[in-house]
Write a protein that holds these residues in place. Structure first.
Motif, PDB file in Angstrom:
ATOM      1  N   HIS A  33       0.859  -1.184   0.000  1.00  0.00           N
ATOM      2  CA  HIS A  33       0.000   0.000   0.000  1.00  0.00           C
ATOM      3  C   HIS A  33       0.897   1.236   0.000  1.00  0.00           C
ATOM      4  CE1 HIS A  33      -3.248   2.723   0.989  1.00  0.00           C
ATOM      5  NE2 HIS A  33      -4.104   1.723   0.915  1.00  0.00           N
ATOM      6  N   ARG A  34       0.551   2.202  -0.831  1.00  0.00           N
ATOM      7  CA  ARG A  34       1.367   3.410  -0.913  1.00  0.00           C
ATOM      8  C   ARG A  34       1.585   4.059   0.449  1.00  0.00           C
ATOM      9  NH1 ARG A  34       1.642   6.381  -5.709  1.00  0.00           N
ATOM     10  NH2 ARG A  34       0.971   4.963  -7.300  1.00  0.00           N
ATOM     11  N   SER A  35       0.515   4.150   1.211  1.00  0.00           N
ATOM     12  CA  SER A  35       0.653   4.839   2.497  1.00  0.00           C
ATOM     13  C   SER A  35       1.533   4.017   3.439  1.00  0.00           C
ATOM     14  CB  SER A  35      -0.716   5.139   3.114  1.00  0.00           C
ATOM     15  OG  SER A  35      -1.453   3.962   3.229  1.00  0.00           O
ATOM     16  N   ASP A  36       1.578   2.684   3.270  1.00  0.00           N
ATOM     17  CA  ASP A  36       2.461   1.862   4.106  1.00  0.00           C
ATOM     18  C   ASP A  36       3.926   2.094   3.758  1.00  0.00           C
ATOM     19  OD1 ASP A  36       0.267   0.825   5.371  1.00  0.00           O
ATOM     20  OD2 ASP A  36       0.231  -1.053   4.232  1.00  0.00           O
ATOM     21  N   LEU A  37       4.221   2.169   2.457  1.00  0.00           N
ATOM     22  CA  LEU A  37       5.610   2.445   2.061  1.00  0.00           C
ATOM     23  C   LEU A  37       6.027   3.844   2.511  1.00  0.00           C
ATOM     24  CD1 LEU A  37       8.206   1.684   0.553  1.00  0.00           C
ATOM     25  CD2 LEU A  37       7.197   2.637  -1.526  1.00  0.00           C
ATOM     26  N   HIS A  38       5.099   4.780   2.328  1.00  0.00           N
ATOM     27  CA  HIS A  38       5.390   6.157   2.724  1.00  0.00           C
ATOM     28  C   HIS A  38       5.640   6.245   4.236  1.00  0.00           C
ATOM     29  CE1 HIS A  38       4.580  10.450   3.503  1.00  0.00           C
ATOM     30  NE2 HIS A  38       5.134  10.617   2.328  1.00  0.00           N
ATOM     31  N   ALA A  39       4.780   5.570   5.010  1.00  0.00           N
ATOM     32  CA  ALA A  39       4.922   5.596   6.474  1.00  0.00           C
ATOM     33  C   ALA A  39       6.229   4.943   6.923  1.00  0.00           C
ATOM     34  CB  ALA A  39       3.733   4.888   7.123  1.00  0.00           C
ATOM     35  N   LEU A  40       6.584   3.897   6.223  1.00  0.00           N
ATOM     36  CA  LEU A  40       7.826   3.187   6.549  1.00  0.00           C
ATOM     37  C   LEU A  40       9.045   4.104   6.334  1.00  0.00           C
ATOM     38  CD1 LEU A  40       7.934  -0.406   5.318  1.00  0.00           C
ATOM     39  CD2 LEU A  40       9.943   0.929   4.897  1.00  0.00           C
ATOM     40  N   LEU A  41       9.010   4.852   5.225  1.00  0.00           N
ATOM     41  CA  LEU A  41      10.110   5.788   4.950  1.00  0.00           C
ATOM     42  C   LEU A  41      10.097   6.959   5.927  1.00  0.00           C
ATOM     43  CD1 LEU A  41       9.878   5.839   1.037  1.00  0.00           C
ATOM     44  CD2 LEU A  41      11.777   4.892   2.385  1.00  0.00           C
ATOM     45  N   LEU A  42       8.875   7.400   6.281  1.00  0.00           N
ATOM     46  CA  LEU A  42       8.758   8.519   7.222  1.00  0.00           C
ATOM     47  C   LEU A  42       9.322   8.129   8.594  1.00  0.00           C
ATOM     48  CD1 LEU A  42       7.602  11.430   7.336  1.00  0.00           C
ATOM     49  CD2 LEU A  42       5.470  10.446   8.180  1.00  0.00           C
ATOM     50  N   ASP A  43       8.964   6.939   9.063  1.00  0.00           N
ATOM     51  CA  ASP A  43       9.513   6.446  10.340  1.00  0.00           C
ATOM     52  C   ASP A  43      11.029   6.347  10.272  1.00  0.00           C
ATOM     53  OD1 ASP A  43       7.013   6.214  11.350  1.00  0.00           O
ATOM     54  OD2 ASP A  43       6.866   4.035  11.122  1.00  0.00           O
ATOM     55  N   ALA A  44      11.514   5.826   9.146  1.00  0.00           N
ATOM     56  CA  ALA A  44      12.969   5.671   8.996  1.00  0.00           C
ATOM     57  C   ALA A  44      13.660   7.030   9.036  1.00  0.00           C
ATOM     58  CB  ALA A  44      13.275   4.945   7.688  1.00  0.00           C
ATOM     59  N   CYS A  45      13.045   8.033   8.392  1.00  0.00           N
ATOM     60  CA  CYS A  45      13.614   9.393   8.414  1.00  0.00           C
ATOM     61  C   CYS A  45      13.644   9.940   9.835  1.00  0.00           C
ATOM     62  CB  CYS A  45      12.786  10.318   7.523  1.00  0.00           C
ATOM     63  SG  CYS A  45      13.147  10.140   5.762  1.00  0.00           S
ATOM     64  N   ARG A  46      12.573   9.710  10.575  1.00  0.00           N
ATOM     65  CA  ARG A  46      12.521  10.200  11.965  1.00  0.00           C
ATOM     66  C   ARG A  46      13.639   9.573  12.770  1.00  0.00           C
ATOM     67  NH1 ARG A  46       6.370  10.011  11.844  1.00  0.00           N
ATOM     68  NH2 ARG A  46       5.859  12.194  11.450  1.00  0.00           N
ATOM     69  N   ARG A  47      13.782   8.245  12.649  1.00  0.00           N
ATOM     70  CA  ARG A  47      14.841   7.549  13.391  1.00  0.00           C
ATOM     71  C   ARG A  47      16.225   8.067  13.007  1.00  0.00           C
ATOM     72  NH1 ARG A  47      11.818   2.874  12.081  1.00  0.00           N
ATOM     73  NH2 ARG A  47      13.340   2.293  10.498  1.00  0.00           N
ATOM     74  N   ALA A  48      16.374   8.448  11.732  1.00  0.00           N
ATOM     75  CA  ALA A  48      17.690   8.901  11.248  1.00  0.00           C
ATOM     76  C   ALA A  48      17.941  10.372  11.575  1.00  0.00           C
ATOM     77  CB  ALA A  48      17.786   8.662   9.746  1.00  0.00           C
ATOM     78  N   GLY A  49      16.966  11.017  12.228  1.00  0.00           N
ATOM     79  CA  GLY A  49      17.166  12.409  12.632  1.00  0.00           C
ATOM     80  C   GLY A  49      16.909  13.436  11.541  1.00  0.00           C
ATOM     81  N   VAL A  50      16.181  13.061  10.504  1.00  0.00           N
ATOM     82  CA  VAL A  50      15.828  14.022   9.449  1.00  0.00           C
ATOM     83  C   VAL A  50      14.856  15.045  10.040  1.00  0.00           C
ATOM     84  CG1 VAL A  50      14.663  14.305   7.222  1.00  0.00           C
ATOM     85  CG2 VAL A  50      16.173  12.335   7.603  1.00  0.00           C
ATOM     86  N   ASP A  51      15.081  16.312   9.723  1.00  0.00           N
ATOM     87  CA  ASP A  51      14.215  17.384  10.200  1.00  0.00           C
ATOM     88  C   ASP A  51      13.045  17.514   9.218  1.00  0.00           C
ATOM     89  OD1 ASP A  51      13.198  19.703  11.280  1.00  0.00           O
ATOM     90  OD2 ASP A  51      14.786  20.988  10.488  1.00  0.00           O
ATOM     91  N   LEU A  52      11.829  17.243   9.690  1.00  0.00           N
ATOM     92  CA  LEU A  52      10.682  17.137   8.788  1.00  0.00           C
ATOM     93  C   LEU A  52       9.716  18.294   9.004  1.00  0.00           C
ATOM     94  CD1 LEU A  52      10.266  13.350   9.547  1.00  0.00           C
ATOM     95  CD2 LEU A  52      10.821  14.236   7.270  1.00  0.00           C
TER      96      LEU A  52
END
Ligand code: FAD
Length: 418
Positions: free
Chosen positions: A108-127
């Motif tokens: 599901h698009r929103s699942d892939l998007h959420a997975l990347l968003l979580d990964a960005c948060r963990r990596a310290g990306v400023d969103l």
């Protein structure tokens, strides 16, 4: 979180392309800030197919297992004729995984998007949300962007991942999206709603027919069933504004096989999408601003490679940043962006061109359709001539470039078309 004025990289757009790039660059120790126009991060639509060249990138990011858990790993991909429902050709996706080293999954698009968003948060990306970029400035020591509310932000480099209607593309290339007359309806329903239709739950299925096609596959661990119905809108073709209405959908599929017609009433009927692409361009880098994802190379969706190309872009970019990083941590961005630019446009141009040709082939009618069907039926399931260039690692490693892909010559069909 990083303070805006200390970001090394600004990524404009928090779609799959922008978030993938942000995660990859943060993984190299860079301070990354994402500027998303919408009030919240998210994705519209339903399913997304990720071929082995896409899951390879997720594997590199350590995200593949989770993507598989949230998605489905189908066994086959089957193409049927939409009118008589006969099988035309298939891919054995288990064998495909052995050949290319990575699975073919749907998610599901929103699942892939959420997975990347979580990964960005963990990596310290400023969103940052509510941050619409309206102008790019390349003069001066650092590139900067102007936001709709007047704020100005700068960084060492700006990655414009702002999608099909990219402001950066408009500013630096100045071309317009190319509208095809085709329209897509999407719809995802609980799997129980389609059980009595005896659909293929372990396959990605595509029915190709005159001026239309229909895609089906199970999603979310098999709980949901995703469908995409695409057709040529007579009103779009005639240049009218109210293209793609539900009556056109029903009419377009009226002469298709029962299996296809059974799916049409389940489509979401309150929203539909016009299919656009753009002419390929070879220059994506403008000083310290680089286009990425649909902003750089929006394809028609027939090869299901748009999101994958966006993911590949981010991975390649991060690798070039890493290669051009000095001991003190500073990146030689001119060299890194030159590396990115040297690798990606040729492959994406080929995907964009082939997607157009593939779409024409799917939608043939009359004698040309019959000829297409014969050729596709003769193809051996384990003949990978047509997909090696796409699913293999050549897109990321041009030194391993496969011979130029030659699509089935459409001219021979065009001559025969009624
Ligand atoms: P987008 O997803 O468009 O993201 C752009 C982001 O930038 C958005 O969040 C937007 O809000 C934001 N933004 C826009 N303007 C600004 C601005 N000025 N300032 C700040 N932010 C801004 N691809 C596949 O790989 N497999 C498939 O199976 C597949 N199926 C498809 C089916 C259909 C029907 C369609 C239409 C497409 C399909 N694609 C598929 C293609 C894929 O959806 C896209 O190529 C991909 O989502 C592009 O990602 P992106 O991040 O580049 O752009």
């Amino acid at each position: 979180p990083t303070h805006p004025d200390t970001a090394d990289v600004l990524v404009v757009g928090g779609g799959i392309g922008g978030l993938g790039a942000a995660f990859a660059l943060a993984g190299e120790g860079l301070r990354v800030r994402v500027l998303e126009a919408a009030p919240e991060f998210g994705e519209v639509g339903a399913g997304l197919q990720l071929a082995p060249n896409g899951t390879r990138v997720l594997h590199e990011y350590g995200l593949l297992d989770e993507a598989k858990r949230r998605g489905v790993v189908p066994e086959t991909m089957v193409m049927f004729d939409a009118v008589d429902a006969t099988e035309l050709t298939r891919l054995d996706l288990r064998d495909l995984e052995r050949r290319y080293g990575f699975p073919y999954i749907v998610i599901h698009r929103s699942d892939l998007h959420a997975l990347l968003l979580d990964a960005c948060r963990r990596a310290g990306v400023d969103l940052a949300t509510d941050s619409r970029v309206v102008e790019y400035r390349t003069r001066g020591p650092r590139p900067s962007v102007v936001l709709a509310d007047g704020r100005i932000e700068d960084a060492d480099v700006v990655i414009a991942a702002d999608g099909l209607h990219s402001v950066a593309r408009d500013r630096f290339v100045g071309d317009a999206p190319v509208g095809s007359s085709y329209v897509a309806y999407r719809g995802a329903v609980p799997i129980d709603d389609v059980r009595d239709q005896r659909v293929h739950e372990n396959a990605v299925v595509v029915y190709v027919g005159p001026r239309c096609h229909f895609v089906q596959y199970a999603l979310r661990g098999g709980e949901m069933f995703n469908q995409v119905a695409v057709f040529q809108s007579p009103k779009a073709l005639a240049g009218e504004d109210d293209w793609g209405t539900p009556d056109e959908l029903d009419e377009a599929f009226a002469d298709t096989a029962e299996q296809v017609r059974a799916g049409i009433p389940l489509m979401w009927r309150d929203r539909w999408w016009r299919m656009f692409d753009r002419e390929p361009v070879d220059t994506w880098v403008f000083d310290r601003v680089a286009l990425l994802g649909d902003a750089a190379h929006p394809p028609l969706q027939y090869l299901a490679q748009g999101a994958i190309m966006a993911l590949e872009d981010g991975w390649v970019l991060a690798r070039h940043a890493a290669r051009n990083r000095a001991a003190d941590g500073t990146v030689d961005w001119a060299a890194a962006l030159a590396g990115y630019q040297a690798v990606r446009p040729e492959h994406c141009r080929r995907v964009q061109r082939t997607a157009r040709a593939w779409g024409e082939l799917w939608h043939l009618d009359g004698l040309a359709r019959a000829q297409r069907n014969r050729i596709l039926r003769e193809r051996d399931t384990y003949d990978y001539t047509f997909v090696d260039w796409l699913y293999g690692p050549t897109a990321l490693e041009p030194d391993r470039e496969a011979p130029m892909f030659v699509p089935i010559p459409l001219d021979s069909f065009a001559d025969a078309a009624p």
